[in-house]
Design an enzyme around this catalytic site. Sequence first.
Site, short mmCIF file in Angstrom:
data_model
loop_
_atom_site.label_atom_id
_atom_site.label_comp_id
_atom_site.label_asym_id
_atom_site.label_seq_id
_atom_site.Cartn_x
_atom_site.Cartn_y
_atom_site.Cartn_z
CE LYS A 159 -96.44 16.00 17.49
NZ LYS A 159 -95.75 16.93 16.60
NE ARG A 178 -95.28 18.27 5.76
CZ ARG A 178 -94.31 19.14 6.02
NH1 ARG A 178 -93.30 19.26 5.18
NH2 ARG A 178 -94.34 19.88 7.11
#
Length: 491
Positions: free
Chosen positions: A272, A347
């Site tokens: 990030k 996910r």
Amino acid sequence: MDIRGINTPFLDWTGDALALGIFEEGTQITGELSQLDGKLTGTVQELIQEAEFEGKAGTKAVTRVGSNSPIRKVMLVGLGKAEDLQLNSVREAAGAIARLAKLEKVKTLGINLPVVNNDGAKTASAIAEGILLALHQDNRFKSDPQENALKLENVDILGCGEATEAINRAQTLSSGVILARELVNSPANTITPVTFAETAQEIAQTSGLTCEILEQEDCEKLGMGSFLGVAKASDLPPKFIHLTYKPSGTPKKKLAIVGKSLTFDCGGLNLKVAGASIEMMKMDMGGGAATLGAAKVIGQLKPDVEVHFICAATENMISGRAIHPGDILTASNGKTIEVNNTDAEGRLTLADALVFAEKLEVDAIVDLATLTGACIIALGDNISGLWSTDQTLADQLKAAAETAGEKFWQMPLEEKYFEGLKSPIADMKNTGPRAGGSITAALFLKQFIKDTPWAHLDIAGPVWAEKENGLNNVGGTGFPVRTLVNWVLSF
């Protein structure tokens, strides 16, 4: 703090502060309110005039009463238009009153709010929820946890004398919301996959559930390559948590709730970047936190429904063992995934959790996850996205959310968008184009469900509050524990 329902009219109640709900069209003093005003030598009318109080939703005013009065303060809270009154109106009004009572250092509080749909029990329950959730303050990590401690000792909900069971239920429900809030608030050096699993075990012991923790070797035997691919960079072991609540008799339904449980997400090798709020990624287990919060409540309320609570807990970290962009993982249903972005890891963990849930032969599966920033762009901070393969299930969840005062918006499962997830070397990629990112994320998850009715809740926005908002203080909100519990109880 003791909360009780009593039948005492507000005209006869005595204590520190009396709080009254006022509609927009109700600022003219008439009837019993006029009698109270006379008893308090014009205090109510004077407060309305001096504060220019108009009864608009969320507005409030307070004043002291003369020393010879049986009450010390009068509080007014606006309810908006009478025709718009709902349970959430009184829930949020009660929260506003509770915050005002804390500010005014009130010890005994009487609350007089209108009964919604002639249902005193549901109204009292909503009021109790509003009080408890608005007053919750997470001071666990402060050097002085008692700083600004609550003075409020007793709350009387007036006109609701037969509501003891409903109030107790609201307290149970609120305790699950507060558990979820505090899990989300906890930094990654206190809530790890290990301590998260320990929390699940504690819930099982105290709330009458069974708890199975699958260790890494167990997950390997089940072929959970997608989940373990994310987990392998962390020095902390992954924990696959399976809590089960079973009623004493034959269950009316069998349900599964699956929560994304990344206790910290640095993004992996797709680290990030600045501005991506990496320091906030302790909240990436918000779905799992709400799952455990709901498990705690369901175990105590004991509905005639069997519920499985599933959390694949791990961190997404950087190390020499980390998955690389371009790696291919094989999930437990045999499907292969080209990882084109290691920061779309939630996910991947959910994929194996959904396969596991469906093998339990349940009647419906709901997953919840802080899954995409795209959902926040689409719906903002206060509304969760909802996708479902079954409209009956979607409608059940929307009805449960409306009762809870939590907001969802149903989004499309646009099958054509799956084209963006196709890979030339695997069954699919884990991310697609930037456009429609929350939809392609839902479509990815759909590949791990065969025939069971399934719904996906993207709670990335509502799981955290940057400022005081409704019943939420700054921090974790406990969203959507109340919706999940209402859904289970609806059967």
